[in-house]
Design an enzyme around this catalytic site. Structure first.
Site, PDB file in Angstrom:
ATOM      1  N   ARG A  48      28.892  13.270  35.222  1.00 43.82           N
ATOM      2  CA  ARG A  48      28.200  12.837  36.447  1.00 43.82           C
ATOM      3  C   ARG A  48      26.716  13.176  36.370  1.00 43.82           C
ATOM      4  NH1 ARG A  48      30.731  15.844  41.035  1.00 43.82           N
ATOM      5  NH2 ARG A  48      29.129  14.808  42.268  1.00 43.82           N
ATOM      6  N   ASP A  50      36.806  32.512  50.902  1.00 40.48           N
ATOM      7  CA  ASP A  50      35.733  32.122  49.980  1.00 40.48           C
ATOM      8  C   ASP A  50      34.623  31.475  50.808  1.00 40.48           C
ATOM      9  OD1 ASP A  50      34.216  31.522  47.754  1.00 40.48           O
ATOM     10  OD2 ASP A  50      35.712  30.237  46.799  1.00 40.48           O
ATOM     11  N   LYS A  51      33.398  31.603  50.335  1.00 40.44           N
ATOM     12  CA  LYS A  51      32.242  31.008  51.020  1.00 40.44           C
ATOM     13  C   LYS A  51      31.467  30.191  50.005  1.00 40.44           C
ATOM     14  CE  LYS A  51      27.693  31.156  51.794  1.00 40.44           C
ATOM     15  NZ  LYS A  51      26.720  30.984  50.713  1.00 40.44           N
ATOM     16  N   HIS A  52      31.091  28.968  50.393  1.00 42.47           N
ATOM     17  CA  HIS A  52      30.408  28.079  49.457  1.00 42.47           C
ATOM     18  C   HIS A  52      29.189  27.447  50.106  1.00 42.47           C
ATOM     19  CE1 HIS A  52      29.979  25.184  46.148  1.00 42.47           C
ATOM     20  NE2 HIS A  52      29.669  24.303  47.086  1.00 42.47           N
ATOM     21  N   SER A  53      28.070  27.457  49.376  1.00 40.70           N
ATOM     22  CA  SER A  53      26.867  26.747  49.818  1.00 40.70           C
ATOM     23  C   SER A  53      26.684  25.522  48.937  1.00 40.70           C
ATOM     24  CB  SER A  53      25.637  27.653  49.685  1.00 40.70           C
ATOM     25  OG  SER A  53      24.461  26.884  49.817  1.00 40.70           O
ATOM     26  N   THR A  61      23.890  31.825  42.345  1.00 38.19           N
ATOM     27  CA  THR A  61      24.289  33.200  42.686  1.00 38.19           C
ATOM     28  C   THR A  61      24.501  34.049  41.439  1.00 38.19           C
ATOM     29  OG1 THR A  61      25.289  32.442  44.752  1.00 38.19           O
ATOM     30  CG2 THR A  61      26.052  34.560  43.899  1.00 38.19           C
ATOM     31  N   SER A 117      34.817  17.715  43.592  1.00 39.44           N
ATOM     32  CA  SER A 117      34.301  18.768  42.712  1.00 39.44           C
ATOM     33  C   SER A 117      34.380  20.131  43.400  1.00 39.44           C
ATOM     34  CB  SER A 117      32.862  18.443  42.329  1.00 39.44           C
ATOM     35  OG  SER A 117      32.285  19.493  41.594  1.00 39.44           O
ATOM     36  N   LYS A 135      37.716  23.281  42.900  1.00 38.90           N
ATOM     37  CA  LYS A 135      37.419  24.652  42.459  1.00 38.90           C
ATOM     38  C   LYS A 135      37.833  25.685  43.507  1.00 38.90           C
ATOM     39  CE  LYS A 135      33.211  23.280  41.290  1.00 38.90           C
ATOM     40  NZ  LYS A 135      31.908  22.979  40.697  1.00 38.90           N
ATOM     41  N   LYS A 136      37.584  25.367  44.766  1.00 38.79           N
ATOM     42  CA  LYS A 136      37.913  26.317  45.839  1.00 38.79           C
ATOM     43  C   LYS A 136      39.423  26.486  45.986  1.00 38.79           C
ATOM     44  CE  LYS A 136      33.908  27.235  46.293  1.00 38.79           C
ATOM     45  NZ  LYS A 136      33.462  28.555  45.915  1.00 38.79           N
TER      46      LYS A 136
END
Length: 414
Positions: free
Chosen positions: A165, A77-80, A117, A180, A184-185
């Site tokens: 939040r 997985d890739k997250h920004s 995205t 957070s 999720k990841k």
């Protein structure tokens, strides 16, 4: 256990036990602890801070409230952390799949001035982002990659905590951001996670010190859950690439997948993919068309059609009455200008216009003549255009003296 006593303990700066954190999150999920009590606990945690051990316990407690995806093969997985013009996932996900990785990405919509995205993919006619988890798993297995919107089945309590939040001034906490993202990841089942941590005016992390701290938390805590974690810290003082706006970013991502596209987007794509694969293999996948073919395959599997992508909008050429070198293209203000045009939301229920946005014709360090176009504005409302132009005049500055180009990548952790 008593929720008020837990709030008081954290308010007074003490470390919570795993049992106390689990109890508090579980009872909140079951609606036995009220929103105002969770809000009080969040503010106490924001002010007093959470230790890394408390953050791990919080992630475990959040994970226990929902399903976890199980895979029969290792998944990436890739997250920004969010930025302006950040269409990197649209490029990196199919690129990695084209060289043999299985990439499963659950993504969000736009948040504030940053683009999401999912909003970008929804600008593709017919593209489905709301697949069931079974459909999602099948496409990842058959095609090698898929991107869908976050689902209620995984960590449902995290969404409730985040929404509090957002309205209680507790977003900018590194432990809470870490919990957070990682909850999720980890729920998504990825064995390897690549983080692109943005820093600058258009990012949530405004300075390199905070970006480095968040990165170290994501790496250390992610690895404590048995994940392989890679990370890059990259610049977001000016937008990434040239396109900002949903369909415009998809078009630019496609150009990059064909080995073209803006230099900065291409460079960051290669460096992020290089945390998992040899650079020559990555470059070959882009230049040979393999990466684009994989993107086409993913789009088709999710019902989309990219055969006729174009912005249905009017065009305005934006220029300034000065010549010199571009000194500043403020990513935050440009992101706000694009949101004003209709590409983003002010309220959750707002409907976005996928066609509007901005194409940068110049980047920081480029020379511009008086009256020369600095950027193209795609718009569908005269009123929105006027507001956007007011923001853009503040966002762009020109210096008579030569200006150094911005550093794109600050650190790589692989």
């Amino acid at each position: 256990m008593n929720p008020v006593e837990i709030i008081i303990k954290k308010r007074d700066g003490y470390i919570l036990t795993e049992e106390e954190t689990t109890f508090f999150v579980d009872r909140f999920h079951k609606k036995e602890i009220k929103d105002y009590q969770m809000s009080a606990w969040l503010m106490a945690s924001f002010i007093r801070g959470l230790s890394k051990e408390e953050t791990k316990n919080l992630i475990s407690a959040i994970l226990s409230t929902g399903k976890r995806l199980e895979w029969d093969f290792p998944v990436v997985d890739k997250h920004s952390t969010g930025g302006v013009g950040d269409k990197l996932s649209l490029v990196v996900v199919p690129l990695l799949a084209s060289i043999g990785f299985k990439v499963a990405k659950l993504s969000g919509r736009g948040l504030g001035h940053t683009g999401g995205t999912i909003d970008k993919l929804e600008s593709i006619p017919g593209f489905r982002v709301d697949l069931s988890l079974e459909e999602f798993k099948k496409i990842v297995e058959d095609v090698g990659c898929s991107i869908i919107s976050q689902t209620e089945d995984l960590v449902p309590v995290e969404k409730d905590i985040y929404s509090l939040r957002d309205v209680t001034g507790t977003v900018d906490s590194i432990p809470l951001i870490t919990s957070s993202i990682l909850s999720k990841k980890i729920a998504g089942g990825a064995k390897t996670i690549i983080f692109d941590v943005k820093v600058g005016s258009g990012a949530f992390m405004k300075n390199i010190k905070d970006a480095e701290e968040l990165t170290s938390w994501l790496i250390e805590i992610g690895r404590s859950f048995g994940r392989e974690v890679k990370a890059v810290i990259s610049d977001m003082d000016q937008p990434l690439g040239c396109a900002i706006g949903n369909i415009l970013e998809v078009i630019e991502a496609i150009e990059t997948l064909k080995g073209k596209g803006p230099q900065d987007l291409k460079e960051l794509t290669i460096e992020i993919a290089n945390t998992l694969a040899p650079k020559e293999m990555v470059k070959d996948a882009l230049e040979s068309g393999k990466a684009f073919s994989k993107f086409e395959e993913m789009v088709k599997a999710q019902g989309g059609d990219i055969s006729n992508l174009m912005p249905l909008a009017k065009l305005y050429n934006f220029s300034l009455e000065d010549s010199g070198y571009i000194e500043r293209l403020d990513a935050y203000l440009i992101g706000e200008a694009v949101r004003t045009l209709g590409a983003g939301r002010y309220r959750k229920e707002d409907v976005i216009d996928p066609n509007v946005g901005i194409i940068l014709k110049k980047k920081v360090g480029d020379y511009v003549e008086k009256g020369e176009t600095i950027l193209d504005i795609y718009y569908n409302s005269e009123e929105a255009l006027k507001k956007a132009m007011d923001l853009l005049r503040k966002a762009v500055s020109i210096n008579k003296d030569e200006v150094r180009r911005r550093t794109l990548i600050y650190s790589i952790y692989s």
